[in-house]
Design a protein around this motif. Structure first.
Motif, short mmCIF file in Angstrom:
data_model
loop_
_atom_site.label_atom_id
_atom_site.label_comp_id
_atom_site.label_asym_id
_atom_site.label_seq_id
_atom_site.Cartn_x
_atom_site.Cartn_y
_atom_site.Cartn_z
N LEU A 1 104.59 100.75 167.82
CA LEU A 1 103.84 101.75 167.07
C LEU A 1 103.89 101.52 165.56
CD1 LEU A 1 104.95 104.91 169.05
CD2 LEU A 1 102.71 103.83 169.10
N ARG A 2 104.30 100.35 165.13
CA ARG A 2 104.50 100.11 163.70
C ARG A 2 103.22 100.27 162.88
NH1 ARG A 2 104.33 95.36 166.24
NH2 ARG A 2 103.03 93.70 165.40
N LYS A 3 102.07 99.85 163.41
CA LYS A 3 100.82 99.96 162.65
C LYS A 3 100.44 101.42 162.41
CE LYS A 3 96.11 98.25 162.37
NZ LYS A 3 95.06 97.47 163.01
N PRO A 4 100.39 102.27 163.45
CA PRO A 4 100.06 103.68 163.19
C PRO A 4 101.12 104.37 162.31
CG PRO A 4 99.91 103.22 165.54
CD PRO A 4 100.44 102.00 164.89
N ILE A 5 102.38 103.97 162.47
CA ILE A 5 103.44 104.58 161.65
C ILE A 5 103.23 104.23 160.18
CG2 ILE A 5 105.90 104.44 161.11
CD1 ILE A 5 106.40 104.13 164.13
N LEU A 6 102.94 102.97 159.89
CA LEU A 6 102.74 102.56 158.50
C LEU A 6 101.48 103.17 157.91
CD1 LEU A 6 103.90 98.84 158.71
CD2 LEU A 6 105.10 100.77 157.67
N LEU A 7 100.43 103.31 158.73
CA LEU A 7 99.21 103.98 158.24
C LEU A 7 99.48 105.45 157.91
CD1 LEU A 7 96.48 102.50 160.62
CD2 LEU A 7 96.74 102.10 158.17
N SER A 8 100.25 106.11 158.75
CA SER A 8 100.60 107.51 158.49
C SER A 8 101.46 107.64 157.24
CB SER A 8 101.33 108.12 159.69
OG SER A 8 100.51 108.14 160.82
N LEU A 9 102.40 106.73 157.07
CA LEU A 9 103.25 106.75 155.88
C LEU A 9 102.43 106.52 154.62
CD1 LEU A 9 106.04 106.88 154.58
CD2 LEU A 9 106.22 104.42 154.97
N LYS A 10 101.50 105.57 154.68
CA LYS A 10 100.65 105.28 153.52
C LYS A 10 99.80 106.50 153.16
CE LYS A 10 97.20 101.93 152.01
NZ LYS A 10 96.38 100.78 152.39
N ASP A 11 99.24 107.16 154.18
CA ASP A 11 98.43 108.36 153.96
C ASP A 11 99.29 109.48 153.37
OD1 ASP A 11 96.11 110.04 154.15
OD2 ASP A 11 97.01 110.95 155.94
N GLN B 1 98.77 111.19 149.63
CA GLN B 1 98.57 112.62 149.44
C GLN B 1 99.63 113.19 148.50
OE1 GLN B 1 98.08 114.93 153.04
NE2 GLN B 1 96.93 113.28 154.02
N LYS B 2 100.87 112.72 148.61
CA LYS B 2 101.93 113.19 147.73
C LYS B 2 101.70 112.74 146.29
CE LYS B 2 105.62 115.26 149.01
NZ LYS B 2 105.84 116.68 148.77
N ALA B 3 101.18 111.51 146.11
CA ALA B 3 100.94 110.98 144.77
C ALA B 3 99.88 111.78 144.02
CB ALA B 3 100.53 109.51 144.85
N VAL B 4 98.90 112.31 144.77
CA VAL B 4 97.85 113.12 144.17
C VAL B 4 98.35 114.53 143.87
CG1 VAL B 4 95.52 114.04 144.59
CG2 VAL B 4 96.09 111.76 145.35
N GLY B 5 99.45 114.91 144.48
CA GLY B 5 100.01 116.23 144.25
C GLY B 5 99.63 117.23 145.33
N GLU B 6 99.04 116.78 146.40
CA GLU B 6 98.64 117.66 147.49
C GLU B 6 99.83 117.93 148.41
OE1 GLU B 6 95.55 115.71 149.62
OE2 GLU B 6 94.09 115.90 148.02
N ASP B 7 99.70 118.99 149.17
CA ASP B 7 100.65 119.24 150.25
C ASP B 7 100.19 118.37 151.42
OD1 ASP B 7 102.72 120.33 151.68
OD2 ASP B 7 101.58 122.11 152.30
N PRO B 8 100.99 117.38 151.84
CA PRO B 8 100.52 116.44 152.87
C PRO B 8 100.14 117.13 154.17
CG PRO B 8 102.52 115.63 151.86
CD PRO B 8 102.30 117.04 151.37
N ILE B 9 98.96 116.78 154.67
CA ILE B 9 98.46 117.30 155.94
C ILE B 9 98.17 116.12 156.84
CG2 ILE B 9 96.60 118.58 157.07
CD1 ILE B 9 96.24 120.09 154.43
N PHE B 10 98.70 116.17 158.06
CA PHE B 10 98.48 115.10 159.02
C PHE B 10 97.16 115.30 159.71
CE2 PHE B 10 98.91 113.50 163.42
CZ PHE B 10 99.01 112.16 163.12
N ASN B 11 96.29 114.28 159.62
CA ASN B 11 95.01 114.28 160.31
C ASN B 11 94.95 113.02 161.17
OD1 ASN B 11 92.41 114.48 161.21
ND2 ASN B 11 91.46 114.51 159.19
N PRO B 12 95.11 113.15 162.50
CA PRO B 12 95.20 111.97 163.34
C PRO B 12 93.92 111.15 163.42
CG PRO B 12 95.13 113.94 164.68
CD PRO B 12 95.24 114.38 163.26
N THR B 13 92.79 111.70 162.99
CA THR B 13 91.55 110.95 163.09
C THR B 13 91.23 110.20 161.80
OG1 THR B 13 90.27 112.89 162.38
CG2 THR B 13 90.56 112.55 164.76
N SER B 14 91.98 110.42 160.73
CA SER B 14 91.70 109.73 159.48
C SER B 14 92.30 108.34 159.51
CB SER B 14 92.25 110.52 158.29
OG SER B 14 93.65 110.50 158.33
N ASN B 15 91.77 107.44 158.68
CA ASN B 15 92.28 106.07 158.63
C ASN B 15 93.31 105.93 157.56
OD1 ASN B 15 90.62 105.41 160.71
ND2 ASN B 15 89.00 104.65 159.40
#
Length: 84
Positions: free
Chosen positions: A56-66, A70-84
């Motif tokens: 599962l390393r690819k989806p894990i790294l994509l989620s971490l990058k997302d 989101q944190k860098a922009v200052g947003e409260d991180p929200i998990f969206n499983p359909t986003s890339n």
């Protein structure tokens, strides 16, 4: 998935026999053997988890990058499983 309707009488019987054998083995053997069996079980679980993380390393790294984006922009991180 594992509700009571899916279990048959033989499944319950097999489970009861397994637990009975486990309890009998635990009472008849030394504590040293029980610890050894526990360590073997923990080792098996560790290897299975490492294999799962590897697969599962690819989806894990994509989620971490997302998450980090989101944190860098200052947003409260929200998990969206359909986003890339």
């Amino acid at each position: 998935m594992f509700n009571e309707k899916n279990w048959k009488k033989r499944d319950y019987s097999a489970l009861r026999i397994f637990f009975l054998i486990s309890f009998m083995t635990g009472t008849l053997n030394s504590a040293k053997m029980a610890c050894a069996i526990g360590e073997i079980g923990m080792g098996i679980m560790t290897w299975l988890n490492l294999i799962a993380v590897f697969l599962l390393r690819k989806p894990i790294l994509l989620s971490l990058k997302d998450f980090e984006a989101q944190k860098a922009v200052g947003e409260d991180p929200i998990f969206n499983p359909t986003s890339n």
